[in-house]
Write an enzyme that holds these catalytic residues in place. Structure first.
Site, PDB file in Angstrom:
ATOM      1  CG  HIS A 275       1.560 -25.669   2.206  1.00  0.00           C
ATOM      2  ND1 HIS A 275       2.247 -24.309   2.633  1.00  0.00           N
ATOM      3  CD2 HIS A 275       1.944 -25.618   0.944  1.00  0.00           C
ATOM      4  CE1 HIS A 275       2.547 -23.569   1.626  1.00  0.00           C
ATOM      5  NE2 HIS A 275       2.567 -24.317   0.416  1.00  0.00           N
ATOM      6  CB  CYS A 276       5.946 -27.282   1.695  1.00  0.00           C
ATOM      7  SG  CYS A 276       5.179 -26.309   0.242  1.00  0.00           S
ATOM      8  CB  ILE A 277       9.597 -28.678   5.336  1.00  0.00           C
ATOM      9  CG1 ILE A 277       9.696 -27.218   4.339  1.00  0.00           C
ATOM     10  CG2 ILE A 277      10.616 -29.192   5.819  1.00  0.00           C
ATOM     11  CD1 ILE A 277      10.629 -26.453   5.133  1.00  0.00           C
TER      12      ILE A 277
END
Length: 441
Positions: A275-277
């Site tokens: 969900h981030c990078i």
């Protein structure tokens, strides 16, 4: 705001007399809930997913990384209540926003969840509340997006309510660093907001790192993820070059890692997930346009990492062709669909892209993942598949197995039984006796 007005609120925090509201009970929100409960705070959790609410009310867990007893003990003690009724936002004294911040189809920030949450808070905002955004977003979100909406109530920040940004740093599946141990960056909109928010987080985190403004904190979180994105892109690009040169990139990285200074190892893979990078760097790229600035490194890294699943599929197709087998009609077993090792989260996983591309080429897809028994419907993909048991007959009848996520499974057995293994994670390291069956991708 004068200290004599702020201090009573801080005193309530220190005495654990405040109720904490956490909006979004996923991989970020739920660990925070449990950490506050462990310190004796009363928690009211909010989520729009009624199934999650029901599960938690029963003291059960829907995350593999959080065992049910950790939840049930606080439900039984009365420390943890959960609801999908957002009119109850008037109850908490401190509210943490832990909602998703995805991208639109045009790779631009999608703030619909922050917007809806902010509106719900605005509708029930009262004097003496602390609001903290934990969701990752572009610099300016807290002060330019959330603050005006909250102040439209007539209440003043730093006087009537407090507003801060403190980026989440959860790493699901990482047993070395818990929520309690990971330093927490905190920034208040005003000096009084900073004092309240810092005092608040010091109750549950070993080390709190105050910074001068929410924009600094917002960019800090983006830098952390961009740093990883760029370095992963670098080794992925080198992986493709090394493959053409007949060099094992994994051996190269292992050798370079012996240098005790000036080098931090990053490892190639089938693409980026989570969900981030894959998402967060684009929040900064979008915001940079406002300043007539193009973030070329971010775009280049994104292009490389987006291309990697296509490279993996090409390697699968070449490997099958080399054995006289067409990819159309081939039975391909995907080993691991989670975005990282030993977690049950498949959000933005490169496995989904690889599976979709293989299906479009006519392959029959199966998967095995000990953490994900069935694949849910995703924003872009719907496979309607269940995890296949790793039986001997299955491994013998497939045309190829593809190591996408390096869960702790018996790769030696897989390589021994499967006719062909495409390895994107170096799970087949040192299996030289079967090297003719193994293709690194």
């Amino acid at each position: 705001m004068k200290a004599k007005t702020v201090d009573p609120f801080i005193q309530k925090i220190l005495q654990k007399e405040v109720t904490v509201g956490v909006i979004g009970l996923g991989y970020v929100g739920l660990p925070l809930v449990l950490r506050f409960c462990e310190e004796g705070f009363r928690i009211l959790g909010f989520d729009v997913d009624s199934k999650k609410v029901t599960t938690l009310k029963r003291g059960k867990s829907y995350l593999k990384s959080i065992p049910a007893p950790r939840i049930s003990q606080f439900v039984r003690s009365g420390h943890f209540d959960v609801t999908d009724d957002f009119t109850r936002l008037i109850e908490p004294d401190c509210i943490l926003i832990c909602v998703p911040t995805p991208l639109t189809d045009k790779m631009e920030p999608d703030l619909q969840y922050i917007e809806k949450t902010t509106e719900a808070i605005r509708s029930h905002l009262r004097k003496g509340q602390l609001i903290v955004l934990e969701s990752t977003s572009y610099p300016g979100t807290t002060e330019e997006f959330i603050l005006p909406r909250l102040e439209s109530t007539g209440l003043k920040v730093g006087k009537d309510f407090f507003l801060a940004f403190s980026p989440e740093r959860e790493d699901p599946g990482n047993k070395r660093f818990t929520t309690h141990q990971i330093p927490k960056v905190v920034a208040g909109v005003t000096e009084s907001c900073q004092r309240v928010a810092t005092s608040f987080y010091r109750q549950i985190i070993q080390k709190v790192v105050p910074v001068s403004s929410p924009k600094v904190a917002e960019l800090t979180k983006l830098l952390e993820n961009i740093y990883r994105s760029v370095n992963i892109a670098l080794v992925n690009e080198l992986k493709m070059l090394a493959d053409r040169m007949g060099i094992d990139i994994w051996e190269v990285i292992e050798a370079a890692s012996t240098k005790p200074f000036g080098f931090s190892p990053f490892y190639p893979g089938p693409g980026m997930g989570g969900h981030c990078i894959p998402i967060d760097p684009y929040y900064l790229s979008w915001k940079a346009r406002e300043y007539d600035f193009t973030t070329r490194f971010i775009f280049l890294a994104g292009e490389i990492n987006v291309h990697i699943p296509y490279y993996v599929v090409a390697k699968i197709q070449d490997a099958l062709n080399g054995r006289g087998k067409s990819i159309k009609g081939a039975k391909i077993l995907i080993l691991g669909v989670a975005y990282k090792k030993e977690v049950d989260d498949a959000r933005e996983s490169p496995a989904l892209v690889i599976m979709d591309l293989l299906q479009k080429k006519g392959a029959t897809i199966l998967y095995h993942d000990p953490y994900i028994p069935s694949l849910p419907r995703f924003r872009k993909y719907s496979f309607e598949l269940n995890s296949s048991p790793l039986t001997d007959p299955l491994l013998r009848r497939i045309d190829a197995a593809v190591v996408v996520t390096d869960h702790s499974i018996d790769y030696r057995r897989i390589v021994k039984l499967a006719p062909l293994v495409i390895d994107t994670r170096n799970g087949t390291k040192n299996m030289k006796q079967w090297k003719r069956k193994i293709v690194k991708a």
